[in-house]
Scaffold this active site. Structure first.
Site, PDB file in Angstrom:
ATOM      1  N   GLY A 162      46.512 -13.412  15.031  1.00  0.00           N
ATOM      2  CA  GLY A 162      45.022 -12.964  13.712  1.00  0.00           C
ATOM      3  C   GLY A 162      45.374 -11.645  14.156  1.00  0.00           C
ATOM      4  O   GLY A 162      45.221 -11.610  12.576  1.00  0.00           O
ATOM      5  N   ILE A 163      45.765 -10.093  14.348  1.00  0.00           N
ATOM      6  CA  ILE A 163      45.674  -9.383  14.104  1.00  0.00           C
ATOM      7  C   ILE A 163      46.927  -8.936  13.224  1.00  0.00           C
ATOM      8  O   ILE A 163      46.878  -8.214  12.422  1.00  0.00           O
ATOM      9  CB  ILE A 163      46.243  -8.236  15.598  1.00  0.00           C
ATOM     10  CG1 ILE A 163      44.716  -8.295  16.294  1.00  0.00           C
ATOM     11  CG2 ILE A 163      46.227  -6.755  15.320  1.00  0.00           C
ATOM     12  CD1 ILE A 163      44.570  -7.629  17.700  1.00  0.00           C
ATOM     13  N   THR A 240      50.188  -1.556  18.035  1.00  0.00           N
ATOM     14  CA  THR A 240      48.339  -1.490  18.833  1.00  0.00           C
ATOM     15  C   THR A 240      48.406  -2.485  19.689  1.00  0.00           C
ATOM     16  O   THR A 240      47.245  -2.337  19.576  1.00  0.00           O
ATOM     17  CB  THR A 240      48.032  -1.513  17.097  1.00  0.00           C
ATOM     18  OG1 THR A 240      48.406  -2.877  16.710  1.00  0.00           O
ATOM     19  CG2 THR A 240      47.873  -0.914  16.060  1.00  0.00           C
ATOM     20  N   ALA A 241      49.693  -3.121  19.786  1.00  0.00           N
ATOM     21  CA  ALA A 241      49.100  -4.077  21.108  1.00  0.00           C
ATOM     22  C   ALA A 241      49.299  -3.970  22.480  1.00  0.00           C
ATOM     23  O   ALA A 241      47.598  -3.235  23.106  1.00  0.00           O
ATOM     24  CB  ALA A 241      50.064  -5.091  20.918  1.00  0.00           C
ATOM     25  N   ARG A 242      49.649  -3.458  23.299  1.00  0.00           N
ATOM     26  CA  ARG A 242      49.988  -2.677  24.653  1.00  0.00           C
ATOM     27  C   ARG A 242      51.545  -2.078  25.258  1.00  0.00           C
ATOM     28  O   ARG A 242      52.128  -1.935  24.624  1.00  0.00           O
ATOM     29  CB  ARG A 242      49.732  -3.911  25.858  1.00  0.00           C
ATOM     30  CG  ARG A 242      48.754  -4.714  25.966  1.00  0.00           C
ATOM     31  CD  ARG A 242      47.768  -4.060  26.561  1.00  0.00           C
ATOM     32  NE  ARG A 242      46.249  -4.290  26.668  1.00  0.00           N
ATOM     33  CZ  ARG A 242      45.569  -4.517  26.439  1.00  0.00           C
ATOM     34  NH1 ARG A 242      45.356  -3.969  24.917  1.00  0.00           N
ATOM     35  NH2 ARG A 242      44.263  -4.933  26.531  1.00  0.00           N
ATOM     36  N   ASP A 266      49.190   4.231  19.009  1.00  0.00           N
ATOM     37  CA  ASP A 266      47.734   3.834  20.076  1.00  0.00           C
ATOM     38  C   ASP A 266      47.690   3.719  21.375  1.00  0.00           C
ATOM     39  O   ASP A 266      46.438   3.194  22.459  1.00  0.00           O
ATOM     40  CB  ASP A 266      46.947   1.662  19.461  1.00  0.00           C
ATOM     41  CG  ASP A 266      44.858   2.750  19.100  1.00  0.00           C
ATOM     42  OD1 ASP A 266      44.749   3.584  19.234  1.00  0.00           O
ATOM     43  OD2 ASP A 266      44.232   1.247  19.470  1.00  0.00           O
ATOM     44  N   GLU A 271      48.512   4.407  30.595  1.00  0.00           N
ATOM     45  CA  GLU A 271      46.970   5.066  30.491  1.00  0.00           C
ATOM     46  C   GLU A 271      46.475   5.741  31.340  1.00  0.00           C
ATOM     47  O   GLU A 271      46.191   4.977  32.255  1.00  0.00           O
ATOM     48  CB  GLU A 271      46.329   4.767  28.939  1.00  0.00           C
ATOM     49  CG  GLU A 271      47.520   3.877  27.841  1.00  0.00           C
ATOM     50  CD  GLU A 271      46.503   3.128  27.341  1.00  0.00           C
ATOM     51  OE1 GLU A 271      45.327   2.590  27.548  1.00  0.00           O
ATOM     52  OE2 GLU A 271      47.387   2.180  25.901  1.00  0.00           O
ATOM     53  N   HIS A 289      43.176   4.903  21.752  1.00  0.00           N
ATOM     54  CA  HIS A 289      43.720   3.680  22.464  1.00  0.00           C
ATOM     55  C   HIS A 289      42.256   3.071  21.718  1.00  0.00           C
ATOM     56  O   HIS A 289      41.273   3.172  22.745  1.00  0.00           O
ATOM     57  CB  HIS A 289      43.754   2.766  23.726  1.00  0.00           C
ATOM     58  CG  HIS A 289      43.834   1.760  23.914  1.00  0.00           C
ATOM     59  ND1 HIS A 289      44.310   1.060  25.010  1.00  0.00           N
ATOM     60  CD2 HIS A 289      43.543   0.239  23.182  1.00  0.00           C
ATOM     61  CE1 HIS A 289      44.152  -0.214  25.363  1.00  0.00           C
ATOM     62  NE2 HIS A 289      43.825  -0.503  23.615  1.00  0.00           N
TER      63      HIS A 289
END
Length: 327
Positions: A162-163, A240-242, A266, A271, A289
């Site tokens: 979807g993304i 932008t995922a992991r 991101d 993290e 993030h």
């Protein structure tokens, strides 16, 4: 009446959570430590809990839903309703073995995450951090150099869910060509005019490579030193995922060598700690993030978790089960 347990907080859909009291006894674990939570489990405080609402944020309270924690959960538990598109802090295989169904919130995050992906892509192409920092330091352009246009470039999307599809939709408005690689090719309706290529072809053909896939044992460090070598000189990386999808030390080396022109990130491997070589490189656009940090998206995510919870209790099935458990 069975119970539902909220771990952490609900910010935007508290009223909808409380409305579930007509079908469930509502329990909450708003704060505390993993030890507190495990003690509560062992003391039988949750022995009638059928469904748990938890989130990536609530991992700060309980730690990951790993084998140790799963073994302490009550036998009554049937459903874990997770707030987040990513769920790498849940041992899904362990849940499946115990007969626990897991849902996530993939659809609700698509637009906000893709918006941030495009923001990072344009920022990386234009190396926007350099003039942004120069202006605030009173140096006007400072060391600003010429950037690059997105028009005519190939956006390679690794993970056309979807993304990824929302990224493609937005990128086409900038005149980009879309290549993608998935575990399996999409239907013609979902694929549109994007081009399905092999993983190695994606690496070789992309001017911008966007990572939009889930993190699991098979995708950790899917992009490392060997993969960077297969890419075009001057490629742009967007994630932008992991963070752990990329070997960050290899990314730093690829940036330092010029193989990677710039990156827009991101998410990070450890993290909230960020690899120093990324922080020190002004050609990298960094965000902490914030992909889903909009009011609308946060509310939609909370509502989807509650819809999953209600559906689970009333119908015995989830609306958005994790792919590993889809029948």
């Amino acid at each position: 009446m069975p119970s539902a347990l909220l771990i952490g907080d609900i910010t935007h859909a508290r009223k909808e959570w409380e409305a579930l009291s007509s079908i469930l006894t509502l329990k909450e674990f708003p704060e505390g430590t993993r030890e507190d939570f495990l003690r509560n489990c062992k003391q039988g405080q949750y022995d009638d809990v059928q469904a748990i609402y938890r989130s990536n944020v609530s991992t700060k309270l309980t730690g990951p839903f790993d084998a140790e924690l799963l073994s302490a959960l009550p036998a009554s538990l049937k459903y874990i309703c997770h707030n987040g598109a990513g769920y790498d802090n849940i041992d899904v295989a362990g849940c499946t073995q115990k007969g626990i169904l897991v849902s996530s919130t993939p659809v609700a995050v698509n637009n906000a995450t893709a918006d941030v992906g495009i923001f990072l892509m344009i920022g990386a192409l234009r190396q926007a951090y350099v003039p942004l920092a120069a202006l605030r330091a009173g140096k006007w352009h400072g060391q600003t150099t010429l950037g690059h246009d997105p028009q005519g470039k190939v956006l390679g999307i690794l993970g056309m869910g979807g993304i990824g599809r929302e990224m493609a939709h937005r990128a086409k408005a900038f005149g980009m060509k879309i290549h993608y690689h998935n575990r399996s090719r999409l239907s013609p309706e979902l694929e549109g005019d994007a081009t399905y290529v092999s993983f190695n072809e994606l690496l070789a053909s992309s001017d911008v490579l966007s990572l939009n896939l889930a993190l699991n044992a098979s995708t950790q460090h899917i992009i490392g030193a060997n993969e960077f070598q297969k890419m075009k000189d001057g490629v742009v990386i967007v994630n932008t995922a992991r963070g752990a999808l990329i070997d960050e030390k290899a990314l730093v080396a690829a940036l330092d060598s010029g193989k990677v022109m710039s990156a827009g990130l991101d998410v990070y491997e450890n993290e909230p700690v960020v690899e120093q070589g990324l922080v020190d490189n002004p050609r990298v656009m960094l965000l902490p993030h914030i992909g889903t940090m909009t009011y609308e998206t946060q509310k939609n995510m909370e509502l989807l978790v509650l819809e999953n919870l209600r559906s689970a209790v009333e119908k015995g099935e989830m609306i958005t089960p994790v792919p590993e458990q889809k029948k």
